[in-house]
Motif scaffolding. Sequence first.
Motif, short mmCIF file in Angstrom:
data_model
loop_
_atom_site.label_atom_id
_atom_site.label_comp_id
_atom_site.label_asym_id
_atom_site.label_seq_id
_atom_site.Cartn_x
_atom_site.Cartn_y
_atom_site.Cartn_z
N GLU A 299 0.87 -1.17 0.00
CA GLU A 299 0.00 0.00 0.00
C GLU A 299 0.90 1.22 0.00
O GLU A 299 2.09 1.14 0.34
N GLN A 302 3.43 2.04 2.92
CA GLN A 302 3.42 0.91 3.83
C GLN A 302 4.63 0.01 3.53
O GLN A 302 4.97 -0.21 2.37
N ALA A 388 -2.30 -2.12 6.82
CA ALA A 388 -2.12 -0.68 6.64
C ALA A 388 -2.00 -0.04 8.02
O ALA A 388 -2.61 -0.52 8.99
N ASP A 391 -5.03 0.32 10.71
CA ASP A 391 -6.19 -0.56 10.56
C ASP A 391 -6.43 -1.32 11.87
O ASP A 391 -5.54 -1.48 12.70
N TYR A 428 -7.58 -0.01 3.22
CA TYR A 428 -6.78 -1.05 2.56
C TYR A 428 -7.61 -1.80 1.52
O TYR A 428 -8.73 -2.25 1.78
N ASP A 429 -7.09 -1.90 0.31
CA ASP A 429 -7.70 -2.66 -0.79
C ASP A 429 -9.11 -2.18 -1.11
O ASP A 429 -9.95 -2.95 -1.57
#
Length: 502
Positions: A299, A302, A388, A391, A428-429
Amino acid sequence: MNAVKLKTPLAVAIASAGLAMASSANADATNLEQRLAELEERIEAAERRADIAEERAELAEKATQERLMSGEVRERLEKVERQASGEEGFSFNAYARSGLLLNDQGKSAEGGPYVTPAGNLGGAVGRLGNETDTYAEAILNYRQQYDNGAKAKYTTMIADGVTTSNDWTADESDLNVRQVYAEFSDLPSFTGVFEDASIWAGKRFDRDNFDIHWLDSDVVFLSGTGAGIYDMKFADGWTSNLSLYGRSFSDFEVVNRENPGDDTASTDNLIITSNNYFGNWQLMLNAMSANDNDERDIEANQTAAEKGGHAMLAYHGNSFFGLSDGSFKAALLHGQGLGAEVKSIGSNGNLTDDATATRLALYGTTYIAPAWRMAPSILAEVSDDRFAEGDDYQWAGLNIRLANEVTENFEMQYEASYQYMDLDPNGYDGRNPVSGDYSSLTIAPTFKPEIGGFWQRPEIRLYASWKDWSDELNEYSANDSFGNEDFIGDEWTFGVQTEVWF
């Protein structure tokens, strides 16, 4: 004178007759004596033959015993006994499941123990009436025992899994050799702490993995390619295993400054494991290293973990929490960096340097009445900075499976499952923060060749399942099943399944 003449012939006749009779009697007596003598000779001959036959029988019996006690025959007998017991020779083990899962419109339904948003974090829910795949494992073993007492085992495991219900599934097949290794034990040259130890090398599942079967979730799963030693005995009540496993992460995109045209790389995660047993207690320690994994682009801003640590403290109970006959297991797992994938150790290369995770697993089996058995479980985890920075994932699930053994070939199975999720991927994603719960209930009439406990297989089940979840969970990700057409909650599914292992 005439009278005298008459008397003389008569006397002569009588005398002659008497002499004849006397002679005949003497002859008969002589014949009888001869016959008795012959009979006695025959009896003596028969007795001699009987003695000879008895001697021959004794010699034959002695020869047979000597032959049976000979090294060659004894070895052959012992080999047959070892093969019959599975200690030597070829053996075959298998696990398989296959069935249909349909919705109330008669179409294939979404499902699976990892169907919820927490599923990609290892949050499994009940599997009864909730499996869509055909999965099979075939395990081929060959065992040998040598003259010096050493033993060897060679194992190959082939597995395949598909979700289509067609008979020809080559395009979808995931056929794979999951294990191939050799293991040696009872080595005469091993002494001291290694006297009862065995060594292995190859690709394998660790021998001491354990799982919550009715969730289709391992508590801990260590696998890969490497080598190790089992059952070193350092003290009374303390045995230890030591292993080195390697796992390959998939190719990932990198920025290669030395050669800009080369924009992919790969790495191996090496896992050193020390698995220790103190009576019913188990302490497992793992250290991981994956050089260059920090070049993985997971990411923006990251950094993927290059190292990791993992620990598990478990207790393997011999009763149902001390309340009744049965069994239970409890495990507390914690990991950091690459160890934050606490179940499938070392299998996830997308974890960040700062990732942490802690998981609790608690489950058991018992009979609550002569014809009723119960298997409850709790599985929960908290983790943060997983994929991430910032999170945060929290989930917990409760599951219980009940079975009523109605006849020696039929039982009614029931399963209830509940899972709560509070998930914040922090972008994230493309995933969204959600919180909510998932519930399911299943009833499954089940046929078996013979009932006899939770682990008795094979079985054929019919089932009907109801599943529902919070509407908010449909917004978690565009890539999961939740929120798709015909899968938005308050769902009924139906089906049939077989499950086999031996």
